[in-house]
Design a protein around this motif. Structure first.
Motif, PDB file in Angstrom:
ATOM      1  N   GLU A  91       0.849  -1.189   0.000  1.00  0.00           N
ATOM      2  CA  GLU A  91       0.000   0.000   0.000  1.00  0.00           C
ATOM      3  C   GLU A  91       0.884   1.239   0.000  1.00  0.00           C
ATOM      4  OE1 GLU A  91      -2.817   0.043   3.107  1.00  0.00           O
ATOM      5  OE2 GLU A  91      -3.881  -1.774   2.441  1.00  0.00           O
ATOM      6  N   ARG A  92       0.391   2.295  -0.599  1.00  0.00           N
ATOM      7  CA  ARG A  92       1.155   3.536  -0.700  1.00  0.00           C
ATOM      8  C   ARG A  92       0.809   4.444   0.481  1.00  0.00           C
ATOM      9  NH1 ARG A  92       3.955   5.607  -4.792  1.00  0.00           N
ATOM     10  NH2 ARG A  92       3.078   4.044  -6.211  1.00  0.00           N
ATOM     11  N   ASP A  93       1.844   4.925   1.137  1.00  0.00           N
ATOM     12  CA  ASP A  93       1.657   5.831   2.264  1.00  0.00           C
ATOM     13  C   ASP A  93       1.200   7.194   1.734  1.00  0.00           C
ATOM     14  OD1 ASP A  93       1.994   7.630   4.446  1.00  0.00           O
ATOM     15  OD2 ASP A  93       3.377   6.212   5.378  1.00  0.00           O
ATOM     16  N   GLU A  94       0.092   7.707   2.274  1.00  0.00           N
ATOM     17  CA  GLU A  94      -0.443   8.968   1.790  1.00  0.00           C
ATOM     18  C   GLU A  94       0.484  10.142   2.074  1.00  0.00           C
ATOM     19  OE1 GLU A  94      -4.248   9.478   3.459  1.00  0.00           O
ATOM     20  OE2 GLU A  94      -5.162   7.771   2.403  1.00  0.00           O
ATOM     21  N   GLN A  95       1.273  10.078   3.147  1.00  0.00           N
ATOM     22  CA  GLN A  95       2.135  11.199   3.503  1.00  0.00           C
ATOM     23  C   GLN A  95       3.455  11.168   2.747  1.00  0.00           C
ATOM     24  OE1 GLN A  95       2.504  11.088   7.752  1.00  0.00           O
ATOM     25  NE2 GLN A  95       0.363  11.703   8.119  1.00  0.00           N
ATOM     26  N   THR A  96       4.101   9.998   2.740  1.00  0.00           N
ATOM     27  CA  THR A  96       5.417   9.900   2.094  1.00  0.00           C
ATOM     28  C   THR A  96       5.330   9.458   0.642  1.00  0.00           C
ATOM     29  OG1 THR A  96       5.695   7.607   2.838  1.00  0.00           O
ATOM     30  CG2 THR A  96       6.434   9.347   4.327  1.00  0.00           C
ATOM     31  N   ASP A  97       4.147   8.982   0.191  1.00  0.00           N
ATOM     32  CA  ASP A  97       3.955   8.496  -1.166  1.00  0.00           C
ATOM     33  C   ASP A  97       4.901   7.347  -1.490  1.00  0.00           C
ATOM     34  OD1 ASP A  97       2.529   8.491  -3.512  1.00  0.00           O
ATOM     35  OD2 ASP A  97       3.934   9.819  -4.554  1.00  0.00           O
ATOM     36  N   GLU A  98       5.226   6.542  -0.494  1.00  0.00           N
ATOM     37  CA  GLU A  98       6.092   5.389  -0.692  1.00  0.00           C
ATOM     38  C   GLU A  98       5.300   4.105  -0.470  1.00  0.00           C
ATOM     39  OE1 GLU A  98       9.331   5.718   1.961  1.00  0.00           O
ATOM     40  OE2 GLU A  98      10.275   7.434   0.928  1.00  0.00           O
ATOM     41  N   LEU A  99       5.698   3.058  -1.204  1.00  0.00           N
ATOM     42  CA  LEU A  99       5.059   1.756  -1.042  1.00  0.00           C
ATOM     43  C   LEU A  99       5.599   1.065   0.201  1.00  0.00           C
ATOM     44  CD1 LEU A  99       5.022   0.408  -4.715  1.00  0.00           C
ATOM     45  CD2 LEU A  99       3.086   1.266  -3.394  1.00  0.00           C
ATOM     46  N   ARG A 100       4.720   0.453   0.960  1.00  0.00           N
ATOM     47  CA  ARG A 100       5.134  -0.299   2.136  1.00  0.00           C
ATOM     48  C   ARG A 100       4.363  -1.608   2.192  1.00  0.00           C
ATOM     49  NH1 ARG A 100       2.284   2.981   7.160  1.00  0.00           N
ATOM     50  NH2 ARG A 100       0.126   2.885   6.358  1.00  0.00           N
ATOM     51  N   GLU A 101       4.971  -2.603   2.792  1.00  0.00           N
ATOM     52  CA  GLU A 101       4.360  -3.924   2.899  1.00  0.00           C
ATOM     53  C   GLU A 101       3.554  -4.028   4.189  1.00  0.00           C
ATOM     54  OE1 GLU A 101       7.387  -6.831   2.612  1.00  0.00           O
ATOM     55  OE2 GLU A 101       7.640  -6.616   0.440  1.00  0.00           O
ATOM     56  N   ILE A 102       2.358  -4.595   4.057  1.00  0.00           N
ATOM     57  CA  ILE A 102       1.457  -4.770   5.192  1.00  0.00           C
ATOM     58  C   ILE A 102       1.002  -6.222   5.217  1.00  0.00           C
ATOM     59  CG2 ILE A 102      -0.767  -4.106   6.196  1.00  0.00           C
ATOM     60  CD1 ILE A 102      -0.443  -1.387   5.012  1.00  0.00           C
ATOM     61  N   ALA A 103       1.086  -6.828   6.388  1.00  0.00           N
ATOM     62  CA  ALA A 103       0.643  -8.219   6.562  1.00  0.00           C
ATOM     63  C   ALA A 103      -0.825  -8.220   6.989  1.00  0.00           C
ATOM     64  CB  ALA A 103       1.508  -8.926   7.606  1.00  0.00           C
ATOM     65  N   LYS A 104      -1.626  -9.007   6.290  1.00  0.00           N
ATOM     66  CA  LYS A 104      -3.044  -9.155   6.605  1.00  0.00           C
ATOM     67  C   LYS A 104      -3.375 -10.620   6.813  1.00  0.00           C
ATOM     68  CE  LYS A 104      -4.888  -5.102   4.185  1.00  0.00           C
ATOM     69  NZ  LYS A 104      -5.863  -4.635   3.163  1.00  0.00           N
ATOM     70  N   ILE A 105      -4.363 -10.854   7.677  1.00  0.00           N
ATOM     71  CA  ILE A 105      -4.841 -12.211   7.929  1.00  0.00           C
ATOM     72  C   ILE A 105      -6.365 -12.171   7.956  1.00  0.00           C
ATOM     73  CG2 ILE A 105      -4.900 -14.177   9.509  1.00  0.00           C
ATOM     74  CD1 ILE A 105      -2.227 -13.334  10.584  1.00  0.00           C
ATOM     75  N   TYR A 106      -6.978 -12.925   7.058  1.00  0.00           N
ATOM     76  CA  TYR A 106      -8.420 -13.118   7.100  1.00  0.00           C
ATOM     77  C   TYR A 106      -8.684 -14.443   7.812  1.00  0.00           C
ATOM     78  CZ  TYR A 106      -8.341  -9.494   3.513  1.00  0.00           C
ATOM     79  OH  TYR A 106      -8.121  -8.325   2.822  1.00  0.00           O
ATOM     80  N   ASP A 107      -8.777 -14.375   9.131  1.00  0.00           N
ATOM     81  CA  ASP A 107      -8.931 -15.579   9.951  1.00  0.00           C
ATOM     82  C   ASP A 107     -10.423 -15.844  10.156  1.00  0.00           C
ATOM     83  OD1 ASP A 107      -8.713 -17.694  11.620  1.00  0.00           O
ATOM     84  OD2 ASP A 107      -7.554 -16.680  13.180  1.00  0.00           O
ATOM     85  N   LEU A 108     -10.928 -16.883   9.494  1.00  0.00           N
ATOM     86  CA  LEU A 108     -12.350 -17.211   9.574  1.00  0.00           C
ATOM     87  C   LEU A 108     -12.710 -17.979  10.833  1.00  0.00           C
ATOM     88  CD1 LEU A 108     -13.030 -18.318   5.872  1.00  0.00           C
ATOM     89  CD2 LEU A 108     -13.152 -16.035   6.879  1.00  0.00           C
TER      90      LEU A 108
END
Length: 656
Positions: A495-512
């Motif tokens: 996802e792109r940081d709105e302030q720095t306009d840099e791409l960063r990695e984010i870990a997500k978990i859809y735990d059902l």
């Protein structure tokens, strides 16, 4: 297997069979009257068996007509098709801190995929059709392997084509029967398929007096009758509390241990026991327990859809739309048959003449009402004559009209609801009468919503058990578009940081498997209707406020039903410097896009200027017209004043 083990299993099977027979007898007796009346309603409304058998046989022997003009299916379709246009939708909501709004959206998409892939609309419509016709219908939820193979199971919603094969819990009090502790589903199976599935088992019918009636037991036939015996039993559950505070059953924890440990979750202490329930499905023949399945959920996955529910003498009684309309339909059939019979017999009135007038050409006189003859001779001075036709039987026709009005009044569906012309002349009056019909039958649609809410509750309970391991599932969005989502595993997104306009990695978990979710069910128009309605409303918005066109133009094109709408919407988004989510693209737009945006802004400004000039011109024209009107008024005033002065001056007086 030792002899002692076989004896233990035989005694266990005998106890289960005895319990099943006792529970089935109670369920059968509790619903006997409803089932008999429902079967009569179904045959009356759908098969047209509307004349009492003795009367029908007597009229046929006399050669008299016995007409059936069945008006009931039109009323039934009106209610069922109204529900098809406003199909209830299941929406999940997070309840506790372990639940996640993003995971709730995945659950919503997964449930929509389950409904779409298993043709749940057919199951819903079939159950509602039976509920409207005879008082109750049923659909069910099942877990089965996908057609492509594999060990993973998928949840499906299946229709029950014959609701009379389902027997529910006679002690149930819940409006949606979510408290069923016992249920039965009877079915027939070919003896060869039976032998292939359970080799060595004895093909004996599950016996009961209700099942062994007309067409029931077939001695030496090709089919054997089986019973699904569902029972909910109290058990002790072993629960494990994890380090994040959530509780999980020990079996589920062991199945998901690698994933949980990778996420840094571990047991916070020893397991504890808690009261719980388990659902067991057993397939029974008349001689043995053929299969035993531990169902993963806590609800019996049979969902009834009721018509009208009334409790009398502590017993649930069910009725449909047809029950009270049967007498009015019989009256309609009788009076239409009577009027038809009277009109049809009018040309066959007997000839009247003196004695001996028919001796000549007697054979022709005998067949005069059924055959055409070129001439017939008679004896005597005067020819025989017929009695004159009394005219159309107005009384019978009026009674038929009264019976038709009784049908509409009983069911609350009048001409406006059925699409026919009525006394209403204004659109508002027609809509009011249609709304009156919708309100009078809305409880059927509302009962379907209750049933679908219970089905959603069953799905939310089953999904953590069936979709408990890391896998990729398909989810369906509100717009009908599908995508693949990894669940129960960590995924890395950028996802792109709105302030720095840099791409960063984010870990997500859809735990059902973690968190608690609740649901709501709302009835509304189908997606196609919603999209058309959205496009219509956006067009009206642009007409009233043209400046909104550049803002909502891509959304308008996306909701229009024509080939290439998606591509046009995408080009408009790119021209506006927006991404697929409608947000400004990072890094700004390219030079061509910027030029297009500037040109669009210039055109918009020019359009506003032209509108202002047009309004100014309109104002100038109105002022000029007003000035001319004032001048004309002043001229007319001067003329009248001059005439008045001439009239008042004495004769011979010079005024120059």
């Amino acid at each position: 297997m030792t002899e002692d083990t076989r004896e233990d299993e035989a005694r266990r099977d005998e106890r289960i069979l005895a319990q099943a027979r006792a529970d089935f007898a109670r369920a059968r007796e509790a619903g006997r009257e409803d089932r008999q009346a429902a079967a009569e309603d179904l045959r009356f409304a759908r098969l047209g068996e509307q004349w009492p058998e003795a009367i029908r046989r007597a009229r046929e022997l006399e050669g008299r007509p016995c007409l059936t003009l069945n008006r009931l299916p039109a009323f039934i379709r009106q209610v069922v098709n109204e529900a098809r246009q406003n199909r209830p939708a299941i929406t999940c909501h997070p309840v506790d801190s372990a639940a996640d709004p993003a995971t709730a959206e995945v659950l919503n998409g997964l449930i929509r995929n389950i409904e779409q892939s298993s043709d749940a609309d057919v199951a819903y419509d079939t159950a509602l059709d039976f509920a409207v016709t005879c008082g109750f219908g049923v659909f069910r939820i099942n877990a089965r392997a996908p057609e492509t193979g594999g060990e993973d199971l998928d949840l499906v919603i299946e229709r029950v084509a014959d609701p009379f094969t389902v027997y529910g819990d006679p002690d149930s009090l819940a409006a949606d029967s979510s408290d069923w502790d016992v249920a039965f589903v009877t079915r027939r199976m070919d003896r060869r398929a039976f032998a292939a599935r359970w080799p060595g088992a004895e093909a004996v019918d599950f016996e009961d007096e209700d099942l062994a009636g007309a067409g029931g037991r077939i001695e030496g036939g090709s089919q054997v009758r089986l019973v699904e015996f569902w029972r909910r039993e109290a058990v002790e559950r072993s629960l494990i509390t994890l380090t994040d505070g959530q509780e999980m059953e020990a079996e589920v924890f062991e199945a998901r241990r690698p994933f949980l440990e990778a996420a840094g979750l571990a047991p916070a202490g020893p397991p504890r026991t808690a009261p719980g329930v388990r659902v067991v499905q057993r397939i029974l023949s008349g001689a043995a327990v053929l299969e035993t399945v531990d169902w993963p959920g806590k609800f019996i996955p049979l969902v009834p859809v009721y018509g009208e529910e009334i409790r009398v003498d502590g017993r649930r009684r069910l009725r449909g739309l047809v029950r009270d309309a049967r007498d009015a339909q019989r009256m309609f059939n009788y009076w239409r048959t009577t009027s038809t019979e009277l009109v049809a017999l009018a040309p066959k009135a007997p000839f009247i003449g003196r004695k001996g007038a028919f001796d000549t050409d007697q054979a022709k006189w005998t067949t005069a009402n059924s055959q055409t003859h070129a001439f017939i001779e008679y004896d005597g001075p005067e020819p025989p004559h017929r009695q004159p036709f009394a005219g159309v039987p107005a009384g019978a026709l009026q009674e038929a009209l009264n019976a038709a009005d009784d049908l509409k009044s009983i069911m609350g569906l009048h001409d406006a609801s059925l699409g026919a012309r009525s006394n209403e002349t204004s659109g508002k009056a027609i809509l009011a009468r249609q709304r009156e019909g919708d309100v009078s039958t809305f409880h059927y649609i509302d009962n379907l919503s209750r049933a679908i809410r219970h089905a959603g509750r069953i799905l939310i309970d089953l999904i953590p058990q069936v979709y408990s391991v890391p896998r990729v599932v398909r989810i369906v969005g509100l717009d009908g578009e599908s995508e693949m989502k990894p669940v129960n595993q960590e995924i890395i997104t950028q996802e792109r940081d709105e302030q720095t306009d840099e791409l960063r990695e984010i870990a997500k978990i859809y735990d059902l498997t973690s968190g608690r979710y609740d649901l709501t069910v709302a009835a509304g128009p189908s997606f196609a209707s919603l999209r058309q309605e959205s496009a219509s409303q956006m067009i009206e918005l642009i007409r009233a406020y043209p400046d909104a066109a550049p803002v909502v133009g891509d959304l308008l094109v996306k909701n229009l039903d024509w080939p290439g709408a998606e591509e046009i919407a995408e080009r408009m988004r790119k021209a506006m410097g927006l991404n697929e989510d409608g947000e400004p693209q990072g890094g700004g737009a390219d030079p061509q896009t910027q030029q297009a945006q500037q040109a669009l802004q210039q055109m918009s400004a020019a359009l506003q200027e032209m509108q202002q000039r047009y309004r100014a011109l309109e104002q100038d024209k109105s002022l000029e017209a007003r000035k001319l009107e004032i001048d004309a008024f002043e001229a007319e005033t001067k003329r009248l004043s001059a005439q008045t002065r001439e009239t008042r001056l004495p004769a011979g007086v010079y005024t120059g």
